[in-house]
Design a protein around this motif. Sequence first.
Motif, PDB file in Angstrom:
ATOM      1  N   LEU A   1      -8.993  -2.742  59.571  1.00 52.08           N
ATOM      2  CA  LEU A   1      -8.209  -3.717  58.827  1.00 52.08           C
ATOM      3  C   LEU A   1      -7.509  -4.690  59.769  1.00 52.08           C
ATOM      4  CD1 LEU A   1      -7.056  -4.707  56.146  1.00 52.08           C
ATOM      5  CD2 LEU A   1      -5.208  -3.021  56.398  1.00 52.08           C
ATOM      6  N   VAL A   2      -6.882  -4.124  60.812  1.00 56.36           N
ATOM      7  CA  VAL A   2      -6.204  -4.976  61.791  1.00 56.36           C
ATOM      8  C   VAL A   2      -7.186  -5.927  62.456  1.00 56.36           C
ATOM      9  CG1 VAL A   2      -4.970  -4.992  63.987  1.00 56.36           C
ATOM     10  CG2 VAL A   2      -4.343  -3.360  62.204  1.00 56.36           C
ATOM     11  N   TYR A   3      -8.354  -5.393  62.803  1.00 59.52           N
ATOM     12  CA  TYR A   3      -9.371  -6.221  63.458  1.00 59.52           C
ATOM     13  C   TYR A   3      -9.803  -7.382  62.561  1.00 59.52           C
ATOM     14  CZ  TYR A   3     -13.829  -7.618  65.482  1.00 59.52           C
ATOM     15  OH  TYR A   3     -14.858  -8.344  66.007  1.00 59.52           O
TER      16      TYR A   3
ATOM     17  N   LEU B   1      -0.279 -15.189  64.042  1.00 61.65           N
ATOM     18  CA  LEU B   1      -0.874 -13.908  64.408  1.00 61.65           C
ATOM     19  C   LEU B   1       0.157 -13.002  65.091  1.00 61.65           C
ATOM     20  CD1 LEU B   1      -3.742 -12.752  64.128  1.00 61.65           C
ATOM     21  CD2 LEU B   1      -4.186 -13.475  66.463  1.00 61.65           C
ATOM     22  N   PHE B   2       0.953 -13.573  65.980  1.00 60.12           N
ATOM     23  CA  PHE B   2       1.992 -12.816  66.690  1.00 60.12           C
ATOM     24  C   PHE B   2       3.012 -12.245  65.702  1.00 60.12           C
ATOM     25  CE2 PHE B   2       6.298 -13.036  68.577  1.00 60.12           C
ATOM     26  CZ  PHE B   2       6.173 -12.000  69.490  1.00 60.12           C
ATOM     27  N   ILE B   3       3.448 -13.063  64.736  1.00 59.93           N
ATOM     28  CA  ILE B   3       4.440 -12.621  63.753  1.00 59.93           C
ATOM     29  C   ILE B   3       3.900 -11.456  62.917  1.00 59.93           C
ATOM     30  CG2 ILE B   3       5.678 -13.302  61.655  1.00 59.93           C
ATOM     31  CD1 ILE B   3       5.908 -16.120  62.904  1.00 59.93           C
ATOM     32  N   LEU B   4       2.633 -11.568  62.506  1.00 60.84           N
ATOM     33  CA  LEU B   4       2.036 -10.504  61.695  1.00 60.84           C
ATOM     34  C   LEU B   4       1.916  -9.197  62.474  1.00 60.84           C
ATOM     35  CD1 LEU B   4      -0.720 -12.471  59.757  1.00 60.84           C
ATOM     36  CD2 LEU B   4       1.352 -11.453  58.817  1.00 60.84           C
ATOM     37  N   PHE B   5       1.468  -9.310  63.730  1.00 55.95           N
ATOM     38  CA  PHE B   5       1.345  -8.100  64.550  1.00 55.95           C
ATOM     39  C   PHE B   5       2.708  -7.438  64.756  1.00 55.95           C
ATOM     40  CE2 PHE B   5      -2.953  -9.302  66.227  1.00 55.95           C
ATOM     41  CZ  PHE B   5      -3.566  -8.088  65.930  1.00 55.95           C
TER      42      PHE B   5
ATOM     43  N   LYS C   1       0.700  -2.635  69.185  1.00 52.54           N
ATOM     44  CA  LYS C   1       1.464  -3.068  70.356  1.00 52.54           C
ATOM     45  C   LYS C   1       0.634  -4.012  71.216  1.00 52.54           C
ATOM     46  CE  LYS C   1       3.935  -1.294  74.420  1.00 52.54           C
ATOM     47  NZ  LYS C   1       4.337  -0.075  75.162  1.00 52.54           N
ATOM     48  N   TRP C   2      -0.626  -3.607  71.474  1.00 52.78           N
ATOM     49  CA  TRP C   2      -1.495  -4.489  72.263  1.00 52.78           C
ATOM     50  C   TRP C   2      -1.808  -5.776  71.500  1.00 52.78           C
ATOM     51  CZ3 TRP C   2      -2.153  -4.530  77.168  1.00 52.78           C
ATOM     52  CH2 TRP C   2      -2.012  -3.347  77.911  1.00 52.78           C
ATOM     53  N   GLY C   3      -1.866  -5.668  70.182  1.00 56.71           N
ATOM     54  CA  GLY C   3      -2.119  -6.869  69.375  1.00 56.71           C
ATOM     55  C   GLY C   3      -1.037  -7.910  69.528  1.00 56.71           C
ATOM     56  N   TRP C   4       0.251  -7.457  69.421  1.00 57.06           N
ATOM     57  CA  TRP C   4       1.317  -8.474  69.531  1.00 57.06           C
ATOM     58  C   TRP C   4       1.482  -8.965  70.962  1.00 57.06           C
ATOM     59  CZ3 TRP C   4       5.530  -8.004  72.575  1.00 57.06           C
ATOM     60  CH2 TRP C   4       6.082  -6.742  72.836  1.00 57.06           C
ATOM     61  N   ILE C   5       1.170  -8.101  71.953  1.00 62.31           N
ATOM     62  CA  ILE C   5       1.236  -8.549  73.347  1.00 62.31           C
ATOM     63  C   ILE C   5       0.190  -9.632  73.614  1.00 62.31           C
ATOM     64  CG2 ILE C   5       0.824  -7.864  75.743  1.00 62.31           C
ATOM     65  CD1 ILE C   5       2.089  -5.160  75.063  1.00 62.31           C
TER      66      ILE C   5
ATOM     67  N   TYR D   1       3.804  -3.807  63.453  1.00 64.64           N
ATOM     68  CA  TYR D   1       4.268  -2.871  64.484  1.00 64.64           C
ATOM     69  C   TYR D   1       5.602  -2.249  64.088  1.00 64.64           C
ATOM     70  CZ  TYR D   1       5.888  -1.122  69.001  1.00 64.64           C
ATOM     71  OH  TYR D   1       6.370  -0.320  70.007  1.00 64.64           O
ATOM     72  N   MET D   2       6.525  -3.080  63.609  1.00 66.37           N
ATOM     73  CA  MET D   2       7.843  -2.571  63.236  1.00 66.37           C
ATOM     74  C   MET D   2       7.747  -1.603  62.051  1.00 66.37           C
ATOM     75  SD  MET D   2       9.751  -3.852  65.517  1.00 66.37           S
ATOM     76  CE  MET D   2      11.352  -3.374  64.856  1.00 66.37           C
ATOM     77  N   VAL D   3       6.903  -1.932  61.067  1.00 61.45           N
ATOM     78  CA  VAL D   3       6.726  -1.046  59.909  1.00 61.45           C
ATOM     79  C   VAL D   3       6.119   0.280  60.347  1.00 61.45           C
ATOM     80  CG1 VAL D   3       5.467  -0.725  57.742  1.00 61.45           C
ATOM     81  CG2 VAL D   3       6.537  -2.937  58.252  1.00 61.45           C
TER      82      VAL D   3
END
Length: 393
Positions: A7-9, A48-52, A89-93, A56-58
């Motif tokens: 889903l993330v991908y 994309l950064f905001i969504l990741f 984590k790697w997604g938002w980085i 991540y926080m959820v």
Amino acid sequence: MQNFKSLVYLISVGLALLPSKAFAHGGVEEPQSGLPKSTYGLLAMGLLFILFVAFYMVMKKKVQGLKSVKKKEDRIKRQRLEKNLQVLKWGWILSLVGVVITGSLSVMGDKLTTGEGTYLEHVHGLGYSMDGKQIMIPAHDGLKTYSEGHWGSAEGEKHDYMGFSAVDDGFYSSGHPAPGSDKKNPFGIVKSTDEGKTFETLDLYGEIDFHLMSVGYQTHAIYVINPQPNSRMDSTGLYYSIDEAKTWTKSAMKGISEEPTAIAVHPSNEAMLAIGTQSGVFLSKDNGQTFEKVVSKGQATSLFFNTNGTLFVGGYDKQAYLLKLNIENKKSDEISIPDINEDDAIAYITENPANVKEMAFATFKKDVYVSHDNAAQWIKVAEQGKGIDEKNH
């Protein structure tokens, strides 16, 4: 949560591809409307950064809620969530890195569109805009502009204009349409009154391309050297029209036996024009029926009448030169120009109609020079087609 990675991908790929222009940063030109491509990329990466970060926080909150569980199935669930947390984590980085990169490209793009990123693939003319605030240069891939020391691109399709002539309410031209345009090829004769955003077709649309064409700045008298017979001109040679190409008259060109190399029309006298050849410059006062030789100084490579009727002559006689000719007494003065390569010469000349102290010329090697003080000093603003901002001098 078993398909969470997939889903993330999919979300990542979808967001990245959604604004297709976002990452198509193949150049620095802006679309005809809307934001620059690099700005689309910055917005997409930011989203994309905001969504990741949100995911991540959820996910992190859920993992923290399962820290004290004793059931085996809950421990397995927690381990799976922790793995997904690492993916996020790697997604938002990575998306943050993308924000930095696209932001840098956006800033760089702003710099390039007005500066050294401009490249003149060809130079097919030279002229000032109606208000005298910018130089227009047809450059194979549309009109390039030079204003207040900076380079840019005019709005509208990136047509390959030929036979370009600036006049008091716009410009006339011939040429070919931009790739992907629905315009017919070649243009015949067209006119634009909005600096290339749009144009109207006047004659021979889809039939022929005129390379040697000139139009009177105030009279709009059109003169062309016709390269081949067409539906409006029975033979090759010099033709003119004084009614916006509705009718054409052929000129006898008596006095010229050589191949024309340049042409210019007087701004206010529709019957007067000059033609350059390999041996000099010839002047006509009767619509090109007869010509008198007025300059014998090697080859004439370019001609231009300013709004006062003074004729400027660019030529080559062992080296490039620029003359200013008084057509009444036939006296000429040589204008000092920068050192030009021995195998180069002036291809186009223009003067600012709103400020006679300012003029410019372009060479065959695509060097462009501007003077703001009656040719006392020249500033090189393009070298071999590469634009240079005046602020860098």
